[in-house]
Design a protein around this motif. Structure first.
Motif, mmCIF file in Angstrom:
data_model
loop_
_atom_site.group_PDB
_atom_site.id
_atom_site.type_symbol
_atom_site.label_atom_id
_atom_site.label_comp_id
_atom_site.label_asym_id
_atom_site.label_seq_id
_atom_site.Cartn_x
_atom_site.Cartn_y
_atom_site.Cartn_z
ATOM 1 N N SER A 258 0.839 -1.194 0.000
ATOM 2 C CA SER A 258 0.000 0.000 0.000
ATOM 3 C C SER A 258 0.877 1.248 0.000
ATOM 4 C CB SER A 258 -0.907 -0.005 1.244
ATOM 5 O OG SER A 258 -1.625 1.205 1.315
ATOM 6 N N LYS A 259 0.571 2.176 -0.864
ATOM 7 C CA LYS A 259 1.317 3.432 -0.943
ATOM 8 C C LYS A 259 0.481 4.615 -0.441
ATOM 9 C CE LYS A 259 4.349 1.997 -4.701
ATOM 10 N NZ LYS A 259 4.857 2.309 -6.049
ATOM 11 N N GLY A 260 -0.403 4.312 0.522
ATOM 12 C CA GLY A 260 -1.275 5.356 1.048
ATOM 13 C C GLY A 260 -0.484 6.411 1.790
ATOM 14 N N GLY A 261 -0.910 7.674 1.801
ATOM 15 C CA GLY A 261 -0.273 8.778 2.511
ATOM 16 C C GLY A 261 -1.307 9.825 2.870
ATOM 17 N N GLU B 284 -5.698 16.748 4.491
ATOM 18 C CA GLU B 284 -5.302 16.268 5.824
ATOM 19 C C GLU B 284 -4.090 17.031 6.357
ATOM 20 O OE1 GLU B 284 -6.697 11.594 5.711
ATOM 21 O OE2 GLU B 284 -4.812 12.164 4.744
ATOM 22 N N VAL B 285 -3.128 17.288 5.476
ATOM 23 C CA VAL B 285 -1.936 18.046 5.873
ATOM 24 C C VAL B 285 -2.330 19.447 6.316
ATOM 25 C CG1 VAL B 285 0.210 19.092 5.073
ATOM 26 C CG2 VAL B 285 -0.343 16.738 4.437
ATOM 27 N N ILE B 286 -3.200 20.079 5.562
ATOM 28 C CA ILE B 286 -3.656 21.439 5.901
ATOM 29 C C ILE B 286 -4.374 21.443 7.246
ATOM 30 C CG2 ILE B 286 -5.257 23.277 5.242
ATOM 31 C CD1 ILE B 286 -4.560 22.655 2.311
ATOM 32 N N VAL B 287 -5.215 20.436 7.484
ATOM 33 C CA VAL B 287 -5.946 20.343 8.759
ATOM 34 C C VAL B 287 -4.976 20.205 9.921
ATOM 35 C CG1 VAL B 287 -7.491 18.889 10.133
ATOM 36 C CG2 VAL B 287 -8.073 19.438 7.760
#
Length: 204
Positions: A4-7, A12-15
Motif C-alpha cells: 500500500s502506498k497510502g499517505g 489532511e496536511v492542511i488540517v
C-alpha cells in the motif's frame, strides 16, 4: 503482493497544520508567561540572598569593629536614614572582590566583608565558576533603567545601603529587565524599573 502506498492527502496536511497553529497560538503565550514568572521568582530569591548576606556581614562587622564601622557608615549622606548617613556597597565593590587579586584600604574592610559574603550567597565567589560574573566595575547610576544597565554590562546591578546602627536599610538587585527593591516597607519587584535616585551615588 502490492504494498500500500497510502499517505496524507493535501486536505489532511492542511488540517494538521491548522490544528498545530491553533495549539501554538494558545500554548506559546502561556509558556512565555511561565518562563517570565520563573525568571521573576529567581531574581526575587537572589535579591533576598543579597539582603540576608549583607545583613549577616553588617551585623558581624558592627560587633567586631564598631568604631570603624560607624566611621565608614557615616561617609555617605543619603535620604534613606534618619541620621542622614549610611555606608554603601555596589557592583563596583563586588567586581573588585570577585577578581580576587586586589589590595584594599583598611577603611574598606566593612564593604569587602559585605561583598565577600554576598558573592558566597550567590554562588559567585570564584569567578571561574560564578553564577553571576562581574566583568565590569561600572555601578548603576541614579535613575538608570535596569534593562539599559544589563544591556550595557550583562551583569547584575546591585546596591546595598547600611546604617551606623548595623542595619541594612536597602537592597536593590537588577538583572535583565527586572528590578527587586527591598527596604523596611517590604519587597517590590518591577519589570522595567529604574535604580533609586538616592541609592546609586558614587562610591569612594
Amino acid at each position: 503482493m502490492k504494498k500500500s502506498k497510502g499517505g496524507f492527502t493535501l486536505v489532511e496536511v492542511i488540517v494538521v497544520l491548522v490544528v498545530l497553529s491553533i495549539l501554538a497560538a494558545i500554548l506559546v503565550p502561556s509558556m512565555t508567561g511561565w518562563i517570565d514568572e520563573a525568571r521573576k521568582r529567581q531574581y526575587i530569591a537572589d535579591a533576598r540572598l543579597v539582603y540576608l548576606a549583607a545583613q549577616s556581614a553588617v551585623s558581624e562587622q558592627y560587633g567586631l569593629n564598631h568604631d570603624d564601622f560607624v566611621e565608614r557608615a557615616n561617609e555617605f549622606p543619603t535620604g534613606f536614614d534618619d541620621s542622614g548617613s549610611c555606608g554603601r556597597v555596589s557592583t563596583n565593590m563586588l567586581q573588585r572582590v570577585q577578581k580576587g587579586n586586589e589590595v584594599f584600604r583598611p577603611d574598606q574592610e566593612v564593604d569587602v566583608a559585605i561583598a565577600t559574603l554576598v558573592l558566597q550567597y550567590l554562588d559567585s565567589e570564584d569567578k571561574s565558576t560564578a553564577r553571576y560574573k562581574f566583568e565590569n566595575s561600572k555601578r548603576p547610576t541614579s535613575g538608570q533603567e535596569v534593562s539599559k544597565y544589563h544591556e550595557g554590562y550583562k551583569q547584575p546591578g546591585i546596591i546595598i545601603l547600611y546604617n551606623a546602627k548595623g542595619e541594612v536599610i536597602m537592597v536593590e538587585f537588577g538583572y535583565e529587565d527586572y528590578l527587586v527593591h527591598i527596604d523596611a516597607d517590604g519587597l517590590v519587584c518591577t519589570k522595567g524599573g529604574s535604580y533609586s535616585n538616592d541609592a546609586a551615588m558614587n562610591d569612594k
